[in-house]
Design a protein around this motif. Sequence first.
Motif, short mmCIF file in Angstrom:
data_model
loop_
_atom_site.label_atom_id
_atom_site.label_comp_id
_atom_site.label_asym_id
_atom_site.label_seq_id
_atom_site.Cartn_x
_atom_site.Cartn_y
_atom_site.Cartn_z
N ASN C 132 -54.99 -44.35 -51.32
CA ASN C 132 -53.94 -43.47 -51.82
C ASN C 132 -53.36 -42.61 -50.70
OD1 ASN C 132 -54.63 -44.48 -54.32
ND2 ASN C 132 -56.22 -42.92 -54.56
N VAL C 136 -49.47 -42.40 -49.57
CA VAL C 136 -48.71 -41.15 -49.55
C VAL C 136 -48.15 -40.89 -48.16
CG1 VAL C 136 -48.91 -38.66 -49.75
CG2 VAL C 136 -49.93 -40.12 -51.47
N LYS C 139 -45.37 -43.51 -47.29
CA LYS C 139 -44.20 -43.62 -48.16
C LYS C 139 -43.48 -42.28 -48.28
CE LYS C 139 -44.57 -47.65 -51.02
NZ LYS C 139 -45.55 -48.25 -51.93
N ASP C 140 -44.20 -41.29 -48.83
CA ASP C 140 -43.53 -40.02 -49.11
C ASP C 140 -43.32 -39.21 -47.85
OD1 ASP C 140 -43.90 -41.00 -51.54
OD2 ASP C 140 -45.43 -39.58 -52.20
N TYR C 141 -44.32 -39.22 -46.95
CA TYR C 141 -44.26 -38.32 -45.80
C TYR C 141 -44.10 -39.10 -44.51
CZ TYR C 141 -45.83 -34.82 -49.08
OH TYR C 141 -45.92 -33.98 -50.14
N VAL C 142 -43.38 -40.19 -44.54
CA VAL C 142 -43.36 -41.05 -43.35
C VAL C 142 -42.67 -40.36 -42.18
CG1 VAL C 142 -41.25 -42.30 -43.98
CG2 VAL C 142 -42.99 -43.41 -42.59
#
Lengths: 343, 184, 166
Positions: C132, C136, C139-142
């Motif tokens: 997970n 995260v 994806k979200d904080y790349v």
Amino acid sequence: MDWEFILEKLLLITVVVTVSLVVAMYATYIERKFAGFIQDRYGPDRAGPFGILQPLADGLKLFFKEEVIPSHSNKLLFVLGPCLAMLTAMMTSAVIPWSSPIEIGGRTVSLQIADINIGILYVFGVVSMGVYGMMIGGWASNNKFSLMAALRGASQAISYELAMGLSLIAVLMLSGSLSLRVITEQQVTGLWNIVYQPLGFLIFFVCALAECNRAPFDLPEAESELNFGYHQEYSSMKLGFFLFAEYINMFISCALIATLYLGGYDMPFVNEANLSGSSAAIVGAVALFSKTFFLILVFMWIRWTLPRFRYDQLMNLGWKSLIPLALANMLITGAVILWTMKG
Amino acid sequence: MEALTQRSKPVDRSPMTWLERIYLWNIFKGMLITFTHFFKKRATIKYPEQTRPFSPVFRGLHVLNRDEEGRERCTACGLCAVACPAEAITMEAAERLPDEENLYREEKYAAKYEINMLRCIFCGLCEDACPKDAIYLSETFAPANYSRKSFIYGKKDLLIPNPVTNKEEYDIAKGLIEKKKKKS
Amino acid sequence: MSITHLLFWFLTVLALGSALMVIFSKNPVHSILWLIATFFAISGHYILLNAQFLAIVNIIVYAGAIMVLFLFVVMLMNLNSASIPLKNKWLGFAGVISGGSLLLVLTAALKDTEIMRNDVMMKTGDIGLIHNLGLVLFKDYVLPFEISSVLFLSAMVGAVVIGKKD
């Protein structure tokens, strides 16, 4: 709480600890025999037939030696050093799957103390703790040579841990898991990781040699320049702990290499699925142990062949050769995985 | 400069080839060399069970000889003591009594004959100096001991067993028969 | 009190106690060893929160690598309590003020968050698991992740440049 589960794990821990102690004990004997044969000698052959009782004699000798604690040393840390070295050496064995699960009386017993999903990282964490045993021991002896050797050892361990980790990432990309059991099971069904990762295996092997402070990377205990290295002031069983921890480390890291690259408990040319649960487990344990012993012998073979590296050569090899190689290996593996996934 | 031996090899200082630079191949060659040593003859002699043969000119512990009838040959002339460069030999002479003719060959004999084995350099000059062939250097060496005193060998340590009364021991001392193994 | 609660309180006491010992021990080497103990206690907390990856990374990076470097420096400098020069008392004063204001900001920030009202999720959260966490991060904080990696890269390059300068 499942009491049977706790009992089973306690039993497994006892067995694994005992086995690694006995293996480490006899590794000293095999090492001396091996050295003897390579140097056209016989090696120890007085205690018992073929000198088979020599490790016991050595152990007894260490127990009966006088215990010297240097007067200006830090007593607590002086004792803590060898304890830490021994503890970290033993702790690594917790995540290695020694064989496929065995069935006893309708219960499936996993022959792995703890199957945690970050198995490899756990090993790394414990190994990085192992540095402290050396450093604390070397510093607490209040001796310049010990301190120098401890610092050398620590910097060597840190440098080679990097390359080790980088070479491992390629394996992890292949398997997609950090759990050692999953990595092994993939190799049981498919090909061994050494087929996909010959370069990674080589880098990992060299780094394992360096992490165990084995020749040609035995700079922390360079007798010729640092007297006896970080355990110079130690005597009696505290010295024994340091020396013993080295052999346990060697055993565990060989088991780890076998698990990661040489298929773990996979016996070649035997289809484990056709065997019943218990016999498969026994065959698997035999396979893993023979691979481990083979690797231990190679470790010894290298030790009695190669002279020690100079310190700058050691650092050059670690930082300028192994790390770029490991990075390249990692990138190529990633590229190939991407390419095959697309195709 | 001319080469001193034929075995000397000039150092190769040519730059390393690629194969040499990656180091692994040479490590492998070295490991093969050590592996062949597994099958070589062991150089060890397992000492208490096996002993190395002495050379024929070996000079070991001294022996005071007897003649065929078991009489001591030494006449305490003192030539060995004079010849000794380390001054290890001392002796006291005595006159043979009428009823001791089967013990000593000549009228004069050594009542006391001592060699300090800590001083002795085992040069063998005493053996050369002796006109009566009484002293010989054998093929054994002095065993270790705890006290200095025990290294002063007296007559009872040096004399060879009597060939008439104690034939077996005499033969053992001469090396003619093997010593029987201790039954313990 | 279940076992998890017992462990939680034990780890809390260990973390706070060894953190205090870091400050109060006279010998700098002892301070570092207590700091390592603190890191272990914090890693224990991570494991209680089912964040094994964070726990082990905390041990590898902080306790395993950074603290070794700390030890290096302290051992090589051979610091004794006698050799530390007496500090300016205004310096101590400034330290108390800045530390106190940091404490104030932290308490003010934490007071309003939800964490204070909810019980800590023991063994239920799975954000700390490696799968997970990876999703995260990548994806979200790349973007922040990549920017920080560039920061590390530039630090590495800087170290190499300094090392090359003879």
